[in-house]
Write a protein that holds these residues in place. Structure first.
Motif, PDB file in Angstrom:
ATOM      1  N   ASP A  65     -10.369 -66.382 -24.005  1.00 42.97           N
ATOM      2  CA  ASP A  65     -11.354 -66.871 -23.366  1.00 42.97           C
ATOM      3  C   ASP A  65     -11.093 -66.515 -21.872  1.00 42.97           C
ATOM      4  O   ASP A  65     -12.359 -67.164 -20.889  1.00 42.97           O
ATOM      5  CB  ASP A  65     -11.504 -68.430 -23.958  1.00 42.97           C
ATOM      6  N   TYR A  68      -9.573 -68.773 -19.779  1.00 41.27           N
ATOM      7  CA  TYR A  68     -10.479 -70.138 -19.972  1.00 41.27           C
ATOM      8  C   TYR A  68      -9.504 -70.908 -20.662  1.00 41.27           C
ATOM      9  O   TYR A  68      -9.222 -71.310 -21.179  1.00 41.27           O
ATOM     10  CB  TYR A  68     -11.125 -70.713 -20.242  1.00 41.27           C
ATOM     11  N   HIS A 108      -8.083 -78.427 -22.656  1.00 37.39           N
ATOM     12  CA  HIS A 108      -7.313 -77.921 -23.597  1.00 37.39           C
ATOM     13  C   HIS A 108      -6.496 -76.682 -22.575  1.00 37.39           C
ATOM     14  O   HIS A 108      -6.776 -76.051 -21.352  1.00 37.39           O
ATOM     15  CB  HIS A 108      -8.513 -76.678 -24.176  1.00 37.39           C
ATOM     16  N   PHE A 150     -18.310 -73.029 -29.148  1.00 35.11           N
ATOM     17  CA  PHE A 150     -17.798 -71.331 -30.155  1.00 35.11           C
ATOM     18  C   PHE A 150     -18.124 -71.038 -31.428  1.00 35.11           C
ATOM     19  O   PHE A 150     -18.721 -70.368 -32.193  1.00 35.11           O
ATOM     20  CB  PHE A 150     -16.865 -70.792 -29.383  1.00 35.11           C
ATOM     21  N   ARG A 202     -12.506 -75.738  -8.880  1.00 30.64           N
ATOM     22  CA  ARG A 202     -13.309 -76.344 -10.309  1.00 30.64           C
ATOM     23  C   ARG A 202     -13.237 -76.629 -11.956  1.00 30.64           C
ATOM     24  O   ARG A 202     -12.372 -75.960 -11.624  1.00 30.64           O
ATOM     25  CB  ARG A 202     -14.500 -75.061 -10.094  1.00 30.64           C
ATOM     26  N   ASP A 204     -13.296 -77.002 -14.674  1.00 32.70           N
ATOM     27  CA  ASP A 204     -13.620 -76.936 -15.778  1.00 32.70           C
ATOM     28  C   ASP A 204     -13.847 -78.057 -17.376  1.00 32.70           C
ATOM     29  O   ASP A 204     -13.039 -78.424 -17.535  1.00 32.70           O
ATOM     30  CB  ASP A 204     -12.201 -76.270 -16.450  1.00 32.70           C
ATOM     31  N   VAL A 205     -15.216 -77.307 -17.843  1.00 30.80           N
ATOM     32  CA  VAL A 205     -15.328 -79.251 -18.317  1.00 30.80           C
ATOM     33  C   VAL A 205     -15.274 -80.008 -18.253  1.00 30.80           C
ATOM     34  O   VAL A 205     -14.173 -81.314 -19.642  1.00 30.80           O
ATOM     35  CB  VAL A 205     -14.820 -79.054 -20.716  1.00 30.80           C
ATOM     36  N   ILE A 226     -23.040 -73.773 -25.048  1.00 31.00           N
ATOM     37  CA  ILE A 226     -23.015 -73.853 -23.321  1.00 31.00           C
ATOM     38  C   ILE A 226     -24.382 -74.225 -22.624  1.00 31.00           C
ATOM     39  O   ILE A 226     -24.615 -75.356 -22.146  1.00 31.00           O
ATOM     40  CB  ILE A 226     -21.871 -73.090 -23.027  1.00 31.00           C
ATOM     41  N   GLU A 269     -17.832 -78.936 -13.313  1.00 35.07           N
ATOM     42  CA  GLU A 269     -18.598 -78.453 -14.292  1.00 35.07           C
ATOM     43  C   GLU A 269     -18.464 -79.474 -15.458  1.00 35.07           C
ATOM     44  O   GLU A 269     -17.942 -79.448 -16.391  1.00 35.07           O
ATOM     45  CB  GLU A 269     -18.411 -77.624 -14.787  1.00 35.07           C
ATOM     46  N   HIS A 330     -21.332 -67.427 -15.043  1.00 33.76           N
ATOM     47  CA  HIS A 330     -20.098 -66.667 -15.949  1.00 33.76           C
ATOM     48  C   HIS A 330     -21.164 -67.128 -17.819  1.00 33.76           C
ATOM     49  O   HIS A 330     -20.054 -66.584 -18.635  1.00 33.76           O
ATOM     50  CB  HIS A 330     -18.978 -66.676 -15.918  1.00 33.76           C
ATOM     51  N   ASP A 331     -21.458 -67.896 -18.114  1.00 32.84           N
ATOM     52  CA  ASP A 331     -21.610 -68.101 -19.307  1.00 32.84           C
ATOM     53  C   ASP A 331     -22.927 -68.104 -19.060  1.00 32.84           C
ATOM     54  O   ASP A 331     -23.764 -68.891 -20.588  1.00 32.84           O
ATOM     55  CB  ASP A 331     -21.222 -69.970 -19.091  1.00 32.84           C
ATOM     56  N   ARG A 396     -21.731 -64.752 -24.041  1.00 36.61           N
ATOM     57  CA  ARG A 396     -21.717 -64.458 -22.800  1.00 36.61           C
ATOM     58  C   ARG A 396     -21.139 -62.816 -22.244  1.00 36.61           C
ATOM     59  O   ARG A 396     -21.461 -63.535 -20.671  1.00 36.61           O
ATOM     60  CB  ARG A 396     -21.296 -65.846 -21.864  1.00 36.61           C
TER      61      ARG A 396
HETATM   62  C1  GLC Z   1     -16.813 -73.158 -19.743  1.00 38.22           C
HETATM   63  C2  GLC Z   1     -16.695 -72.300 -18.790  1.00 38.22           C
HETATM   64  C3  GLC Z   1     -16.746 -71.362 -19.938  1.00 38.22           C
HETATM   65  C4  GLC Z   1     -15.340 -71.840 -21.251  1.00 38.22           C
HETATM   66  C5  GLC Z   1     -15.297 -73.578 -21.489  1.00 38.22           C
HETATM   67  C6  GLC Z   1     -13.779 -73.143 -22.474  1.00 38.22           C
HETATM   68  O1  GLC Z   1     -17.404 -74.189 -19.448  1.00 38.22           O
HETATM   69  O2  GLC Z   1     -17.156 -71.838 -17.432  1.00 38.22           O
HETATM   70  O3  GLC Z   1     -16.480 -70.272 -19.939  1.00 38.22           O
HETATM   71  O4  GLC Z   1     -15.397 -70.429 -22.483  1.00 38.22           O
HETATM   72  O5  GLC Z   1     -15.155 -74.068 -20.245  1.00 38.22           O
HETATM   73  O6  GLC Z   1     -12.727 -73.555 -21.533  1.00 38.22           O
END
Ligand code: GLC
Length: 522
Positions: A65, A68, A108, A150, A202, A204-205, A226, A269, A330-331, A396
């Protein structure tokens, strides 16, 4: 600082530029961006006029990913360089007056992380498995009906019959935040990067981490991709997101940020459905900011933009946090394309950008938007988003195509290699390179530079109070101190109020604002 009870944090009015590592600048010619590449382009960012950059994950990772999926939180992926390159980047950025935010991925790990490898080896019931969410199932079906963001089931079975949870790809097993070892590990990770000098994180999730403990079935187990996470469908029935326990984690992290002084920050996020839930993440003793995805998801509509502005202030003001504004990342599909593409899409994108740059709070810009890049229709054989492999939906990749810097053919100065980079660039980008735009006063790049400069001179000093006023159904109009901002979302020209036009997103004839255009007046 982590505790946002002061009104002085640098982030409160910062313009922050998001760097997607793989696609920004490649120093070694392998077609993939890297840390030395970013460092070499820092003068460009300083010159553009941003205050900070946020760099997407550059840690060791199998790149399923694209970072990520972290295999080691305290090192640098060899594709992107070494720890010394991260140190060098931080030092050079700071010397140029730029702050640096790094990405932290706590929901994760990668399946290649040593903890997950140990968990697989140790077997059911072991303390190693207890760091993740392994469960048995009575049947041949997964322990519950949750879907991965996903696509497909959120569970994968191991050879010994147990299942593990992954809200994203099967190579991204979810950690169990009910296990204190997980807390200890991430507290060390925060300290590791803070000690190296990063200015913020930042997260993530940020709304993930905790799941309802009994892992109940969802009544309607639809895939929450997302960009669709804030759909109206997102309701009460979300046992995997936004659980109350998550806030204690951020209270603790705020204390850790504070140990390193008042200038370190964190931005969440968090795809949560309403402004009130989002505000909980930025209470005085939690994180400093959260991305305002409602702004990004708003249609091209003056009433909708106005409503988002109202709701944003209504939720951030009571907790004392600074609002944020974002149109691309980027998403999601790049905003000129979301607004219809072509000349009209670009005009609207510039107008929305100029409007957002006038608002109190900070703005997050995504690399390439200053060049007016559109979403690229990436050919199926070049698609790499794990969501594509799981669902056969495009995913994406189209907003992640490497940046065109110079020259007349790919890789457009992205790196010293002769070939196309990791996702091919369209030939048409030759007119959109930095080189092609930098001296053209009508280019999108020149527009962004001037807009960021005007923001610093006219918007930031204009106070925190925004007053919306009526100028017609399809017009968004507001005052911020001496500044007046008008955005025409309608089909007909609008007469501008009194004042001198300071900046506009497109050509203006006299005192009339054409459709798809915004202007600032003093
Ligand atoms: C967040 C990121 C994304 C990633 C996901 C899983 O939403 O912005 O790009 O795929 O988390 O880590």
């Amino acid at each position: 600082m982590g505790l946002n009870d002061q009104s002085t944090g640098w982030w409160r009015d910062a313009a922050c530029y998001q760097v997607y590592v793989r696609s920004f600048a490649d120093s070694d010619g392998d077609g993939i961006g890297d840390l030395p590449g970013i460092t070499s382009r820092l003068p460009y960012l300083a010159d553009l006029g941003v205050d900070a950059l946020w760099i997407t994950p550059f840690y060791p990772s199998p790149q399923n990913d694209h970072g990520y999926d972290v295999a080691d939180y305290c090192n640098v992926e060899p594709l992107f360089g070494q720890l010394a390159d991260a140190d060098n980047l931080l030092e050079r950025a700071h010397a140029l007056g730029l702050r640096v935010i790094v990405d932290l991925v706590p929901n994760h790990t990668s399946d290649q992380h040593e903890w997950f490898q140990e968990a697989l080896a140790a077997g059911p019931g072991s303390p190693e498995r207890a760091r993740y969410i392994f469960r048995d199932s009575e049947t041949d079906s997964p322990p519950n009906n949750w879907q991965s963001v996903f696509g497909g089931p959120a569970w994968t079975r191991t050879p010994d019959g147990q299942w593990y949870l992954h809200l994203f790809d099967s190579t991204q097993p979810d950690l169990d935040w009910r296990n204190p070892e997980v807390h200890a590990m991430f507290e060390d990770v925060l300290r590791f990067w803070l000690a190296r000098g990063v200015d913020g994180f930042r997260i993530d999730v940020a709304h993930g981490l905790y799941k309802v403990e009994s892992l109940p079935n969802q009544q309607d187990p639809t895939v929450r991709r997302i960009e669709r996470m804030l759909d109206s469908a997102y309701g009460e029935d979300e046992p995997m997101w936004d659980q109350p326990e998550v806030h204690d984690v951020y209270r603790r992290w705020a204390e850790i940020l504070d140990e390193f002084g008042p200038d370190r920050m964190a931005v969440a996020e968090a795809w949560v459905p309403d402004s009130a839930s989002l505000a909980a993440y930025v209470r005085p003793d939690e994180l400093d900011q959260a991305f305002n995805f409602s702004w990004l998801l708003a249609d091209w509509s003056a009433p909708e933009f106005a409503e988002v502005i109202r709701r944003t202030f209504a939720s951030t003001e009571p907790v004392g946090a600074s609002p944020t504004w974002v149109l691309s990342n980027h998403d999601v599909t790049r905003h000129p394309t979301r607004y219809g593409g072509g000349e009209r899409g670009l005009a609207r994108a510039r107008a929305a950008t100029l409007t957002m740059l006038a608002l109190p709070g900070s703005v997050y810009l995504y690399q390439g938007e200053e060049l007016g890049l559109e979403e690229v229709d990436v050919a199926p054989e070049h698609r790499q988003d794990p969501a594509w492999f799981r669902t056969r939906e495009p995913g994406r990749d189209g907003c992640r195509v490497p940046i065109p810097w110079s020259g007349a053919e790919p890789p457009f100065g992205f790196g010293p290699g002769a070939d196309q980079p990791w996702i091919p660039q369209p030939d048409a980008w030759k007119s959109l390179t930095v080189e092609a735009q930098q001296d053209d006063p009508t280019s999108t790049l020149s527009f962004y530079r001037a807009a960021l400069d005007h923001r610093r001179r006219h918007a930031t000093p204009a106070g925190q109070v925004v007053e919306l006023f009526e100028l017609g159904e399809d017009v968004l109009a507001f005052r911020r101190g001496p500044l007046t901002v008008v955005l025409n979302c309608g089909e007909t020209p609008v007469e501008l109020p009194a004042g001198e036009v300071l900046h506009s997103s497109g050509p203006i004839d006299g005192k009339v604002l054409p459709p798809d255009t915004a202007a600032w007046l003093s």
